[in-house]
Design an enzyme around this catalytic site. Structure first.
Site, PDB file in Angstrom:
ATOM      1  N   ARG A  91       0.982  -0.920   0.152  1.00  0.00           N
ATOM      2  CA  ARG A  91       0.256   0.106   0.372  1.00  0.00           C
ATOM      3  C   ARG A  91       1.020   1.136   0.344  1.00  0.00           C
ATOM      4  O   ARG A  91       2.203   1.356   0.715  1.00  0.00           O
ATOM      5  CB  ARG A  91      -0.455  -0.029   1.202  1.00  0.00           C
ATOM      6  CG  ARG A  91      -2.112  -0.980   0.994  1.00  0.00           C
ATOM      7  CD  ARG A  91      -2.692  -0.496   2.830  1.00  0.00           C
ATOM      8  NE  ARG A  91      -2.540  -1.002   3.146  1.00  0.00           N
ATOM      9  CZ  ARG A  91      -1.458  -0.256   4.635  1.00  0.00           C
ATOM     10  NH1 ARG A  91      -1.108   1.041   4.332  1.00  0.00           N
ATOM     11  NH2 ARG A  91      -1.028  -0.102   5.902  1.00  0.00           N
ATOM     12  N   LYS A 233      -8.898  -2.628   1.110  1.00  0.00           N
ATOM     13  CA  LYS A 233      -8.276  -1.739   2.241  1.00  0.00           C
ATOM     14  C   LYS A 233      -9.396  -0.313   2.295  1.00  0.00           C
ATOM     15  O   LYS A 233      -9.544   0.267   2.879  1.00  0.00           O
ATOM     16  CB  LYS A 233      -6.916  -1.575   2.498  1.00  0.00           C
ATOM     17  CG  LYS A 233      -5.683  -2.509   3.410  1.00  0.00           C
ATOM     18  CD  LYS A 233      -6.789  -3.171   4.883  1.00  0.00           C
ATOM     19  CE  LYS A 233      -5.628  -3.787   4.998  1.00  0.00           C
ATOM     20  NZ  LYS A 233      -5.957  -4.514   6.396  1.00  0.00           N
ATOM     21  N   HIS A 253      -9.797  -3.788  13.103  1.00  0.00           N
ATOM     22  CA  HIS A 253      -8.596  -4.911  12.208  1.00  0.00           C
ATOM     23  C   HIS A 253      -7.746  -5.622  13.316  1.00  0.00           C
ATOM     24  O   HIS A 253      -6.899  -5.346  14.215  1.00  0.00           O
ATOM     25  CB  HIS A 253      -7.947  -3.467  11.943  1.00  0.00           C
ATOM     26  CG  HIS A 253      -6.555  -3.915  11.322  1.00  0.00           C
ATOM     27  ND1 HIS A 253      -5.377  -3.354  11.158  1.00  0.00           N
ATOM     28  CD2 HIS A 253      -6.270  -5.020   9.965  1.00  0.00           C
ATOM     29  CE1 HIS A 253      -4.438  -3.912  10.484  1.00  0.00           C
ATOM     30  NE2 HIS A 253      -5.000  -5.026   9.547  1.00  0.00           N
ATOM     31  N   SER A 271      -0.841  -5.479   9.667  1.00  0.00           N
ATOM     32  CA  SER A 271      -0.131  -6.639   8.864  1.00  0.00           C
ATOM     33  C   SER A 271       1.422  -7.062   8.924  1.00  0.00           C
ATOM     34  O   SER A 271       2.046  -6.157   9.430  1.00  0.00           O
ATOM     35  CB  SER A 271      -0.339  -6.035   7.026  1.00  0.00           C
ATOM     36  OG  SER A 271      -2.054  -5.758   6.668  1.00  0.00           O
ATOM     37  N   LYS A 275      -1.866 -12.163  13.089  1.00  0.00           N
ATOM     38  CA  LYS A 275      -2.895 -12.211  13.020  1.00  0.00           C
ATOM     39  C   LYS A 275      -3.622 -13.076  12.297  1.00  0.00           C
ATOM     40  O   LYS A 275      -4.829 -13.748  12.159  1.00  0.00           O
ATOM     41  CB  LYS A 275      -4.051 -10.982  12.436  1.00  0.00           C
ATOM     42  CG  LYS A 275      -4.100  -9.427  13.165  1.00  0.00           C
ATOM     43  CD  LYS A 275      -4.830  -8.843  12.461  1.00  0.00           C
ATOM     44  CE  LYS A 275      -4.985  -8.089  11.231  1.00  0.00           C
ATOM     45  NZ  LYS A 275      -3.387  -7.590  10.816  1.00  0.00           N
ATOM     46  N   THR A 276      -3.234 -13.552  10.533  1.00  0.00           N
ATOM     47  CA  THR A 276      -3.286 -14.525   9.897  1.00  0.00           C
ATOM     48  C   THR A 276      -3.170 -15.876  10.331  1.00  0.00           C
ATOM     49  O   THR A 276      -3.534 -17.120  10.525  1.00  0.00           O
ATOM     50  CB  THR A 276      -3.427 -14.547   8.591  1.00  0.00           C
ATOM     51  OG1 THR A 276      -4.057 -13.486   8.119  1.00  0.00           O
ATOM     52  CG2 THR A 276      -3.636 -15.650   7.991  1.00  0.00           C
ATOM     53  N   ASP A 290      -8.987 -10.614   9.126  1.00  0.00           N
ATOM     54  CA  ASP A 290      -8.209  -9.099   9.034  1.00  0.00           C
ATOM     55  C   ASP A 290      -9.165  -8.274   9.705  1.00  0.00           C
ATOM     56  O   ASP A 290      -8.918  -7.532   9.973  1.00  0.00           O
ATOM     57  CB  ASP A 290      -7.756  -8.854   7.461  1.00  0.00           C
ATOM     58  CG  ASP A 290      -6.719  -7.632   7.790  1.00  0.00           C
ATOM     59  OD1 ASP A 290      -6.096  -7.498   8.070  1.00  0.00           O
ATOM     60  OD2 ASP A 290      -6.802  -7.040   7.270  1.00  0.00           O
ATOM     61  N   ARG A 355       2.376 -12.006  -1.225  1.00  0.00           N
ATOM     62  CA  ARG A 355       0.611 -12.377  -0.292  1.00  0.00           C
ATOM     63  C   ARG A 355       0.754 -13.487  -1.450  1.00  0.00           C
ATOM     64  O   ARG A 355       0.320 -13.263  -2.235  1.00  0.00           O
ATOM     65  CB  ARG A 355      -0.049 -11.039  -0.995  1.00  0.00           C
ATOM     66  CG  ARG A 355       0.587  -9.863   0.598  1.00  0.00           C
ATOM     67  CD  ARG A 355      -0.201  -9.858   1.765  1.00  0.00           C
ATOM     68  NE  ARG A 355      -0.099  -8.617   2.450  1.00  0.00           N
ATOM     69  CZ  ARG A 355       0.050  -8.679   3.702  1.00  0.00           C
ATOM     70  NH1 ARG A 355      -1.343  -9.011   3.704  1.00  0.00           N
ATOM     71  NH2 ARG A 355       0.186  -7.589   4.445  1.00  0.00           N
TER      72      ARG A 355
END
Length: 514
Positions: A91, A233, A253, A271, A275-276, A290, A355
């Site tokens: 991003r 996003k 988030h 990120s 989390k994942t 997410d 990713r």
């Protein structure tokens, strides 16, 4: 490597807009999907489209075949689709803008993240983006939804220049049923044109790429960047405005999963902080990885897919994510072992932000629908680049509120343009880059939810131990999983705790199984 050299070369040329974006009329796309190609509908005509053909909600297989026909991607040995996103592999928050008008002027927290953009400039830029897309031989239209709780469903129409971006939207958002498609009315529209380059002096952007949200017109413009995370996003930012501001739902988030006893757990973090990975627990059902909302009745996923980092990915360390990489998944900016189509997940020659996106149904152990009960345990995932924070800490309500509003963590390499190694940051609510409202709005809502639920809150250091970044090593995933499992099972309730001076953190001295 020669295969990906050709793909990369094609993409660079495409994104620099030096050759026309073409379509081979003899490709398998026409043979497979004659009914999926049509002239623009009244909806696109209203937006200003008059010439391009629209591939409307065509099959996932057709989108893959179209990308292959255009030489914009290849398949790996597991059948997953591999593409390069071009110039941008993460991003670009400095190029994200919000239209400042009567609706947003006094509601948005204007700062270096929420940068104002004039309505007049937006209208002119939107016309230019549409004119650019209308010159292409075809565009790809995807009707999708956000929010698994039907009380808050958001209908989204995504118009993309590339077929793989349309597949990404289908992976990441909730896929409507055939009945829902037949009566679909979009509330929001995303126009994604990676080969359109803005002229900053004319368009009011910082440079040639941009992501601009207009809350009044309910349109998102994305140009100059092929990084698909901007699509994902953009809608997350929309929901972070509309749900707390208008519907009394805390947008978060975080990832979420649920145990066999119906106990929901949340994992907050930027990120790359885990989390994942940590929410993909073989002993618990995944709600989402997410983005979630917390209403009066429980937790619900915003999305219909996962977008996982895959640097150093192995089946042993992260079996659920590794096995999700199969036909329909999209791998971004990876490289193969020489002479093969087997992914070298250690290769970060393009970016550390490699990713994979895949629909939720690629994970076997998922909650259907993607909703959960009021959370019982909440984990704040902090990548401590200094190696100071303990592996796990039980927080009081006051400590939880302080850490939530300050959001001490690190930006992990590759997730944003220019980030090449962990950078310590204070990201309010563990997601400042996506919060249009003032952080205290979300913090106040979390405070009320904590009082109502009585949830346990834990601080987990997923960063360094034994010294700062470059000296110490990253926390063991196996040990972190063990600590979280013990907390979820209530095994840390009866152990002794010691107090860390200054912060007054309560740290368990022992943990069963660790």
């Amino acid at each position: 490597m020669c295969i990906f050299f050709n793909v990369t070369k094609t993409l660079i040329t495409f994104f620099q807009n030096k050759i026309p974006y073409f379509w081979n009329p003899n490709s398998k796309l026409t043979k497979m999907n004659d009914t999926g190609v049509k002239n623009p509908s009244a909806d696109l005509t209203k937006l200003g489209f008059h010439h391009t053909a629209a591939h409307w909600n065509i099959s996932r297989e057709a989108l893959i075949q179209s990308t292959l026909d255009l030489n914009l991607g290849v398949l790996n040995d597991s059948g997953a689709f591999c593409i390069d996103t071009g110039e941008f592999t993460g991003r670009s928050p400095k190029d994200k803008f919000t239209v400042k008008d009567a609706l947003t002027e006094n509601a948005v927290d204007w700062n270096n993240i929420n940068q104002p953009y004039s309505p007049e400039a937006f209208d002119k830029l939107q016309a230019k983006v549409i004119a650019h897309l209308d010159k292409q031989n075809e565009v790809y239209v995807r009707d999708v939804m956000a929010c698994a709780d039907p009380n808050y469903t958001l209908n989204i129409r995504v118009v993309t220049e590339t077929p793989w971006a349309s597949l990404f939207a289908d992976n990441m958002f909730i896929r409507p049923s055939e009945e829902q498609i037949n009566s679909f009315e979009p509330e929001w529209t995303i126009l994604c044109a990676p080969s359109f380059l803005a002229i900053p002096a004319e368009d009011g952007t910082r440079q040639h790429n941009f992501s601009i949200i207009n809350f009044t017109k309910k349109v998102i413009l994305i140009g100059g960047s092929g990084y698909t995370g901007e699509i994902k996003k953009g809608i997350f930012t929309v929901l972070n405005f509309e749900l707390p501001h208008l519907k009394n739902v805390l947008s978060m988030h975080c990832s979420a999963n649920i145990g066999n006893d119906g106990d929901t757990a949340l994992f907050f973090g930027l990120s790359g902080t885990g989390k994942t990975t940590l929410s993909a627990d073989p002993n618990r059902k995944l709600i989402g990885d997410d983005e979630h909302g917390w209403s009066d009745t429980g937790v619900f996923n915003f999305e219909g897919g996962c977008y996982a980092k895959c640097v150093d990915l192995t089946e042993e360390k992260e079996p659920d994510i590794f096995r999700a990489i199969k036909p329909g998944a999209i791998l971004e900016n990876i490289r193969f072992y020489d002479g093969t189509n087997k992914v070298d997940f250690e290769n970060v020659s393009v970016t550390e932000n490699t990713r994979v996106s895949y629909p939720l149904y690629h994970i076997n152990n998922i909650a259907v629908p993607s909703v959960g009960t009021i959370p019982k345990n909440i984990f704040f995932l902090s990548y401590d680049a200094f190696g100071v924070l303990p592996p796990i800490t039980k927080l009081t309500e006051a400590q939880a509120m302080y850490l939530f509003i300050s959001g001490y963590t690190s930006k992990v390499a590759g997730t944003e343009a220019g980030v090449t190694e962990p950078q310590t940051t204070f990201s309010a609510c563990f997601g400042a880059a996506f919060l249009p409202l003032h952080p205290t709005k979300y913090a106040e809502m979390l405070g009320r939810r904590l009082k109502e639920s009585g949830a346990n809150v834990w601080l987990i250091n997923t960063g360094m131990t034994g010294g700062v970044y470059g000296v110490g090593s990253r926390m063991s995933l196996k040990i972190t999983r063990g600590l979280i499992t013990a907390a979820l099972n209530g095994q840390l309730n009866g152990v002794a705790y010691e107090t860390l001076p200054i912060f007054n953190f309560q740290i368990p001295t022992t943990c069963p199984g660790v």
